[in-house]
Design a protein around this motif. Structure first.
Motif, PDB file in Angstrom:
ATOM      1  N   LEU A  51     -30.046  33.400 -60.433  1.00  0.00           N
ATOM      2  CA  LEU A  51     -30.143  32.062 -59.862  1.00  0.00           C
ATOM      3  C   LEU A  51     -28.976  31.845 -58.904  1.00  0.00           C
ATOM      4  CD1 LEU A  51     -30.944  30.147 -63.178  1.00  0.00           C
ATOM      5  CD2 LEU A  51     -32.568  30.701 -61.363  1.00  0.00           C
ATOM      6  N   GLN A  52     -29.293  31.600 -57.634  1.00  0.00           N
ATOM      7  CA  GLN A  52     -28.289  31.343 -56.603  1.00  0.00           C
ATOM      8  C   GLN A  52     -27.224  32.440 -56.562  1.00  0.00           C
ATOM      9  OE1 GLN A  52     -28.813  29.049 -54.473  1.00  0.00           O
ATOM     10  NE2 GLN A  52     -30.267  27.699 -55.496  1.00  0.00           N
ATOM     11  N   SER A  66     -27.806  36.756 -52.156  1.00  0.00           N
ATOM     12  CA  SER A  66     -28.887  36.276 -51.285  1.00  0.00           C
ATOM     13  C   SER A  66     -30.138  35.890 -52.069  1.00  0.00           C
ATOM     14  CB  SER A  66     -29.252  37.362 -50.259  1.00  0.00           C
ATOM     15  OG  SER A  66     -29.619  38.562 -50.917  1.00  0.00           O
ATOM     16  N   HIS A  67     -30.071  35.946 -53.394  1.00  0.00           N
ATOM     17  CA  HIS A  67     -31.221  35.625 -54.238  1.00  0.00           C
ATOM     18  C   HIS A  67     -31.151  34.169 -54.693  1.00  0.00           C
ATOM     19  CE1 HIS A  67     -32.586  39.840 -54.739  1.00  0.00           C
ATOM     20  NE2 HIS A  67     -31.297  40.099 -54.588  1.00  0.00           N
ATOM     21  N   ARG A  68     -32.096  33.372 -54.232  1.00  0.00           N
ATOM     22  CA  ARG A  68     -32.154  31.993 -54.721  1.00  0.00           C
ATOM     23  C   ARG A  68     -32.651  31.982 -56.156  1.00  0.00           C
ATOM     24  NH1 ARG A  68     -35.199  26.885 -51.734  1.00  0.00           N
ATOM     25  NH2 ARG A  68     -34.248  25.264 -53.033  1.00  0.00           N
ATOM     26  N   ARG A  69     -33.697  32.732 -56.418  1.00  0.00           N
ATOM     27  CA  ARG A  69     -34.213  32.914 -57.775  1.00  0.00           C
ATOM     28  C   ARG A  69     -34.971  34.233 -57.819  1.00  0.00           C
ATOM     29  NH1 ARG A  69     -35.332  29.674 -62.278  1.00  0.00           N
ATOM     30  NH2 ARG A  69     -36.934  30.525 -63.655  1.00  0.00           N
ATOM     31  N   ARG A  81     -24.424  32.082 -53.686  1.00  0.00           N
ATOM     32  CA  ARG A  81     -25.323  32.020 -52.531  1.00  0.00           C
ATOM     33  C   ARG A  81     -24.855  30.905 -51.609  1.00  0.00           C
ATOM     34  NH1 ARG A  81     -30.390  29.762 -50.993  1.00  0.00           N
ATOM     35  NH2 ARG A  81     -31.486  31.215 -49.623  1.00  0.00           N
ATOM     36  N   GLN A  86     -25.994  29.294 -48.966  1.00  0.00           N
ATOM     37  CA  GLN A  86     -26.826  28.207 -48.440  1.00  0.00           C
ATOM     38  C   GLN A  86     -26.698  26.931 -49.265  1.00  0.00           C
ATOM     39  OE1 GLN A  86     -27.532  31.308 -48.518  1.00  0.00           O
ATOM     40  NE2 GLN A  86     -28.719  31.963 -46.745  1.00  0.00           N
ATOM     41  N   GLU A  87     -26.694  27.059 -50.606  1.00  0.00           N
ATOM     42  CA  GLU A  87     -26.582  25.884 -51.465  1.00  0.00           C
ATOM     43  C   GLU A  87     -25.164  25.693 -52.013  1.00  0.00           C
ATOM     44  OE1 GLU A  87     -29.158  27.898 -51.594  1.00  0.00           O
ATOM     45  OE2 GLU A  87     -30.913  26.635 -51.296  1.00  0.00           O
ATOM     46  N   TRP A 128     -23.543  30.142 -59.342  1.00  0.00           N
ATOM     47  CA  TRP A 128     -24.557  31.143 -59.650  1.00  0.00           C
ATOM     48  C   TRP A 128     -24.683  31.325 -61.157  1.00  0.00           C
ATOM     49  CZ3 TRP A 128     -22.679  35.182 -62.525  1.00  0.00           C
ATOM     50  CH2 TRP A 128     -21.291  35.422 -62.455  1.00  0.00           C
ATOM     51  N   MET A 155     -32.781  34.705 -47.561  1.00  0.00           N
ATOM     52  CA  MET A 155     -33.221  34.648 -48.959  1.00  0.00           C
ATOM     53  C   MET A 155     -33.955  35.926 -49.328  1.00  0.00           C
ATOM     54  SD  MET A 155     -35.278  31.677 -51.030  1.00  0.00           S
ATOM     55  CE  MET A 155     -36.867  31.939 -50.242  1.00  0.00           C
ATOM     56  N   THR A 193     -36.308  38.383 -51.803  1.00  0.00           N
ATOM     57  CA  THR A 193     -37.461  38.295 -52.691  1.00  0.00           C
ATOM     58  C   THR A 193     -37.654  39.649 -53.370  1.00  0.00           C
ATOM     59  OG1 THR A 193     -38.521  36.685 -51.248  1.00  0.00           O
ATOM     60  CG2 THR A 193     -39.930  37.811 -52.842  1.00  0.00           C
TER      61      THR A 193
END
Length: 352
Positions: free
Chosen positions: A8-9, A12-15, A61, A63-64, A68, A344, A346
């Motif tokens: 999580l965060q 580069s992985h948001r989820r 991460r 961006q937000e 993490w 992000m 994936t």
């Protein structure tokens, strides 16, 4: 066994959520897609700063920038490790706060990353760290001994730099260092013995290495430090002890020091040692992380590596730029494609 992993965060992985079935794992995708970040998250299921030695802040991460979190099921234990901006990372084991060193008792986590390709020709610090990671796999309490030793040594070094001459203060710190240092020495020597036994007679396509510890002469540590306070004070630091140890490797078949071997031979020696370490840990929960390892091997060596990996009791995770690098692994592996778009990443499970 690592059963599942959630990021999580993280980097580069948001989820990202991955579920594992015990087969060797191959993560593939272009450079910068976030493959290494997945195995870096796994490396943080052990004590320390992980395979890239990043600070907790560097893992957020951007961006937000909300912090993490990593969650995982390891055998029957639920693990969570996380950090908020400006804070150090915390650990929960089965929903209870725990020190990082407690992670070393749940799983033995070993890794090989491209930055280690120069391990045999650069400074002793990297080789010492490599030795201690292998030692921790055999002796989880080694992590606690190293932490205790370094904490006391930092305090001794502070006194040295400040010119403090209180013999009682030095004596107390040197006693703590000596106790932890003796445990460090014993554990390192035992590790080399176990690695030698695991290499002896092993059916492997990779070269064996004769190992030795140098730079840390045996003897009474406390007495040595007491006798060298004046010299250490001039230097502003502790000049002798387990923190000065180095790992020496000889390519056994050629009787050649690792530092004088070719780049390919040096890489093969590292792979061989990690395989021997995992082999010696049969029956333990062992996670072996190999970042971009296939790219440095020809097709024959890759096939041999995958055969050995499948014969190990360890759980293995590998990264590579393309699925073709894992062709000889075939249906014996579990595959995940990693892509990145707009900052992000994936992760998608795919067939072999």
């Amino acid at each position: 066994m690592l059963r599942d992993l959630t990021l999580l965060q993280f980097r580069s992985h948001r989820r990202a959520q991955l579920v594992f079935d015990g087969r060797p794992v191959a993560l593939y995708g272009p450079n910068g897609a976030g493959k290494t970040s997945v195995i870096e998250a796994v490396s943080l299921l052990s004590p320390g700063r992980g395979l890239r030695r990043a600070s907790a802040e560097e893992l957020i991460r951007r961006q937000e920038a909300v912090g993490w979190k990593i969650r995982a099921t390891l055998d029957e234990n639920e693990i969570e490790t996380s950090a908020l901006p400006g804070q150090s990372r915390s650990v929960l084991i089965d929903d209870k706060p725990a020190p990082q060193v407690a992670l070393g008792r749940l799983a033995r986590v070993l890794w090989l990353v491209p930055s280690m390709d120069r391990l045999w020709i650069e400074g002793a610090e990297g080789r010492r760290r490599f030795l201690d990671r292998m030692t921790m796999a055999f002796v989880p309490a080694h992590a606690e001994a190293v932490v205790a030793y370094e904490k006391a040594m930092r305090e001794r070094n502070r006194l040295l730099k400040e010119g403090v001459s209180d013999a009682a203060w030095y004596g107390a710190l040197e006693s703590q260092m000596a106790e932890a240092g003796a445990a460090i020495r014993v554990a390192r020597v035992q590790t080399l013995a176990r690695l030698a036994a695991a290499q002896a007679g092993a059916a492997t396509a990779f070269p064996s290495a004769d190992l030795a510890i140098t730079g840390d002469d045996a003897g009474d540590l406390a007495a040595a430090w007491a006798g060298e306070r004046r010299r250490d004070m001039a230097a502003g630091r502790t000049l002798e002890g387990p923190h000065r140890a180095d790992l020496e490797a000889i390519y056994a078949e050629k009787a050649t020091p690792a530092a004088q071997c070719s780049t390919g031979e040096q890489k093969a020696l590292l792979i061989s040692l990690l395989l021997a370490n995992a082999r010696a840990l049969a029956g333990e929960t062992c996670l072996l992380l190999l970042d971009e390892v296939a790219a440095h091997l020809d097709a024959g060596r890759r096939a041999a590596l995958y055969d050995e990996i499948c014969a190990l009791g360890a759980q293995v995770m590998m990264t590579g730029t393309g699925a073709e690098l894992f062709e000889s692994l075939g249906a014996r592996g579990q595959y995940w494609r990693v892509t990145e778009e707009g900052g992000m990443s994936t992760v998608t499970e795919v067939g072999p």
